[in-house]
Design a protein around this motif. Structure first.
Motif, PDB file in Angstrom:
ATOM      1  N   LYS A   2       0.836  -1.209   0.000  1.00  0.00           N
ATOM      2  CA  LYS A   2       0.000   0.000   0.000  1.00  0.00           C
ATOM      3  C   LYS A   2       0.866   1.253   0.000  1.00  0.00           C
ATOM      4  O   LYS A   2       0.607   2.199  -0.768  1.00  0.00           O
ATOM      5  N   LEU A   3       1.891   1.279   0.846  1.00  0.00           N
ATOM      6  CA  LEU A   3       2.756   2.453   0.943  1.00  0.00           C
ATOM      7  C   LEU A   3       3.339   2.805  -0.417  1.00  0.00           C
ATOM      8  O   LEU A   3       3.431   3.984  -0.787  1.00  0.00           O
ATOM      9  N   ASN A   4       3.725   1.792  -1.173  1.00  0.00           N
ATOM     10  CA  ASN A   4       4.380   2.013  -2.460  1.00  0.00           C
ATOM     11  C   ASN A   4       3.420   1.978  -3.646  1.00  0.00           C
ATOM     12  O   ASN A   4       3.846   1.993  -4.803  1.00  0.00           O
ATOM     13  N   SER A   5       2.139   1.979  -3.343  1.00  0.00           N
ATOM     14  CA  SER A   5       1.145   2.065  -4.421  1.00  0.00           C
ATOM     15  C   SER A   5       1.066   3.485  -4.973  1.00  0.00           C
ATOM     16  O   SER A   5       0.523   3.714  -6.055  1.00  0.00           O
ATOM     17  N   LEU A   6       1.595   4.436  -4.221  1.00  0.00           N
ATOM     18  CA  LEU A   6       1.703   5.822  -4.648  1.00  0.00           C
ATOM     19  C   LEU A   6       3.171   6.160  -4.856  1.00  0.00           C
ATOM     20  O   LEU A   6       4.054   5.466  -4.336  1.00  0.00           O
ATOM     21  N   PRO A   7       3.482   7.223  -5.598  1.00  0.00           N
ATOM     22  CA  PRO A   7       4.881   7.619  -5.760  1.00  0.00           C
ATOM     23  C   PRO A   7       5.571   7.815  -4.408  1.00  0.00           C
ATOM     24  O   PRO A   7       4.922   8.103  -3.394  1.00  0.00           O
ATOM     25  N   ASP A   8       6.885   7.668  -4.401  1.00  0.00           N
ATOM     26  CA  ASP A   8       7.645   7.777  -3.161  1.00  0.00           C
ATOM     27  C   ASP A   8       7.448   9.113  -2.467  1.00  0.00           C
ATOM     28  O   ASP A   8       7.444   9.188  -1.228  1.00  0.00           O
ATOM     29  N   THR A   9       7.335  10.177  -3.251  1.00  0.00           N
ATOM     30  CA  THR A   9       7.327  11.512  -2.685  1.00  0.00           C
ATOM     31  C   THR A   9       6.010  12.226  -2.931  1.00  0.00           C
ATOM     32  O   THR A   9       5.274  11.911  -3.863  1.00  0.00           O
ATOM     33  N   VAL A  10       5.750  13.191  -2.051  1.00  0.00           N
ATOM     34  CA  VAL A  10       4.561  14.030  -2.156  1.00  0.00           C
ATOM     35  C   VAL A  10       5.020  15.448  -2.500  1.00  0.00           C
ATOM     36  O   VAL A  10       5.950  15.958  -1.869  1.00  0.00           O
ATOM     37  N   PRO A  11       4.425  16.096  -3.479  1.00  0.00           N
ATOM     38  CA  PRO A  11       4.832  17.455  -3.836  1.00  0.00           C
ATOM     39  C   PRO A  11       4.805  18.395  -2.627  1.00  0.00           C
ATOM     40  O   PRO A  11       3.879  18.354  -1.812  1.00  0.00           O
ATOM     41  N   GLY A  12       5.827  19.228  -2.525  1.00  0.00           N
ATOM     42  CA  GLY A  12       5.892  20.211  -1.451  1.00  0.00           C
ATOM     43  C   GLY A  12       6.684  19.764  -0.246  1.00  0.00           C
ATOM     44  O   GLY A  12       7.034  20.584   0.606  1.00  0.00           O
ATOM     45  N   VAL A  13       6.964  18.472  -0.139  1.00  0.00           N
ATOM     46  CA  VAL A  13       7.747  17.946   0.989  1.00  0.00           C
ATOM     47  C   VAL A  13       9.171  17.682   0.518  1.00  0.00           C
ATOM     48  O   VAL A  13       9.385  17.140  -0.570  1.00  0.00           O
ATOM     49  N   ARG A  14      10.150  18.067   1.335  1.00  0.00           N
ATOM     50  CA  ARG A  14      11.557  17.805   1.027  1.00  0.00           C
ATOM     51  C   ARG A  14      12.007  16.568   1.798  1.00  0.00           C
ATOM     52  O   ARG A  14      11.730  16.438   2.992  1.00  0.00           O
ATOM     53  N   TYR A  15      12.735  15.671   1.105  1.00  0.00           N
ATOM     54  CA  TYR A  15      13.093  14.376   1.690  1.00  0.00           C
ATOM     55  C   TYR A  15      14.616  14.200   1.745  1.00  0.00           C
ATOM     56  O   TYR A  15      15.314  14.497   0.771  1.00  0.00           O
ATOM     57  N   THR A  16      15.089  13.658   2.846  1.00  0.00           N
ATOM     58  CA  THR A  16      16.480  13.231   2.971  1.00  0.00           C
ATOM     59  C   THR A  16      16.490  11.836   3.575  1.00  0.00           C
ATOM     60  O   THR A  16      15.854  11.601   4.609  1.00  0.00           O
ATOM     61  N   THR A  17      17.171  10.916   2.912  1.00  0.00           N
ATOM     62  CA  THR A  17      17.329   9.556   3.436  1.00  0.00           C
ATOM     63  C   THR A  17      18.806   9.311   3.712  1.00  0.00           C
ATOM     64  O   THR A  17      19.648   9.548   2.845  1.00  0.00           O
ATOM     65  N   ILE A  18      19.106   8.850   4.913  1.00  0.00           N
ATOM     66  CA  ILE A  18      20.483   8.624   5.347  1.00  0.00           C
ATOM     67  C   ILE A  18      20.670   7.135   5.590  1.00  0.00           C
ATOM     68  O   ILE A  18      19.984   6.546   6.432  1.00  0.00           O
ATOM     69  N   ALA A  19      21.576   6.510   4.850  1.00  0.00           N
ATOM     70  CA  ALA A  19      21.763   5.055   4.916  1.00  0.00           C
ATOM     71  C   ALA A  19      23.223   4.710   5.171  1.00  0.00           C
ATOM     72  O   ALA A  19      24.130   5.502   4.877  1.00  0.00           O
ATOM     73  N   THR A  20      23.421   3.525   5.708  1.00  0.00           N
ATOM     74  CA  THR A  20      24.767   2.976   5.866  1.00  0.00           C
ATOM     75  C   THR A  20      24.870   1.668   5.105  1.00  0.00           C
ATOM     76  O   THR A  20      23.925   0.857   5.108  1.00  0.00           O
ATOM     77  N   ARG A  21      26.007   1.455   4.479  1.00  0.00           N
ATOM     78  CA  ARG A  21      26.228   0.198   3.749  1.00  0.00           C
ATOM     79  C   ARG A  21      26.261  -1.004   4.688  1.00  0.00           C
ATOM     80  O   ARG A  21      26.142  -2.140   4.237  1.00  0.00           O
TER      81      ARG A  21
END
Length: 300
Positions: free
Chosen positions: A210-229
């Protein structure tokens, strides 16, 4: 277990406080957070939930991960944000067993808790928008809130530390886990009753679908994802990344080769938390220092 204990002891010995002029001490150290949480079960992290706080900066709401609580998860970032002029707020959501184990409840139900909390923060502070910073499930809950619960107009930034954005493969064992639960329905029922959030974050679950049934992002919101290998919880680590406008996907080892943080250490990693500050206020951004290494489990 002996290795984990040794790392915790080492971490206590290597604890590094924030600069001397900081209003609140900041320890990049998970062992300190564990000790604080055991001493004050269910409590807010330092600097958080001052409902009289006012600032020109947007309020920041911190969302903990699965199986932890707000004090354990945010013992480092909360005072760091407070020292940088933010009004900081945090909550325990998804149930809280023994004052320690939270974030296990049904994720959409936790979303309703977040709706109420954001509304309260906006009403108390007079702010128009908030920023959401989440670790693991917390980052995913923030995404769910703006996608499905009407939160987009109320959120400026979402910063995710190792979020389960597209579900975890559980090191490739997700199909095996599903087969096991299908073969033993009573086991599946038990886990679903006591820890539904864990199952909902597996790759291919109904929630992730369900979460991914829509695009990852919503217009107007700024996103930062921080990951470690070195993430062994949300796997593959690239599944955490988002696609779309206003997205910045960051791999810590691209910044500092001596950052060995795993999933647990992300919230105590001085490199990752500098990236958080940069994301929330790009006008004050600076490159994180790589002078000292970051340890798995402990941070630094």
């Amino acid at each position: 277990m002996r290795r984990l204990f040794a790392l915790l002891v080492l971490g206590l010995a290597l604890t590094t406080p924030a600069r001397a002029d900081a209003a609140l001490p900041v320890f990049y150290n998970s062992a300190k957070a564990v000790a604080a949480s055991l001493g004050a079960p269910g409590a807010a992290p330092p600097g958080a939930n001052d409902w009289s706080c006012r600032s020109a900066k947007r309020p920041v709401i911190l969302l903990h991960g699965t199986h932890v609580n707000m004090l354990l998860n945010w013992n480092t970032l909360s005072p760091l944000l407070k020292n940088n002029g933010y009004c900081v707020f945090a909550l325990n959501y998804g149930g809280l067993r023994l004052g320690q184990i939270g974030g296990t409840g049904d994720i959409p139900t936790s979303g309703a808790e977040l709706v109420a909390f954001v509304n309260r923060v906006l009403a108390k502070t007079g702010a128009r928008q908030v920023d959401l910073v989440g670790h693991s499930l917390g980052g995913t809950l923030a995404q769910y809130y703006v996608k499905f619960l009407g939160g987009a107009p109320k959120v400026h930034d979402i910063v995710g530390l190792g979020p389960t954005s597209h579900g975890s493969s559980a090191l490739g064992f997700d199909a095996w886990i599903r087969a096991l639960l299908t073969a033993f329905p009573k086991l599946a029922g038990f886990i679903s009753s006591v820890d539904p959030a864990a199952l909902q974050q597996l790759r291919g679950s109904a929630f992730i679908t369900k979460l991914n049934s829509l695009p990852d992002t919503v217009p107007g919101v700024r996103y930062t994802t921080i990951a470690t290998r070195y993430d062994a919880v949300v796997t593959p680590y690239t599944s955490q990344f988002l696609s779309g406008a206003n997205v910045n996907n960051v791999v810590l080892q691209d910044i500092c080769a001596n950052d060995f943080a795993d999933h647990l250490a992300l919230a105590f990693d001085h490199v990752a938390l500098r990236v958080v500050l940069n994301a929330l206020d790009p006008s004050t951004a600076r490159r994180p220092s790589c002078a000292t290494p970051v340890l798995p489990v402990i941070g630094g």
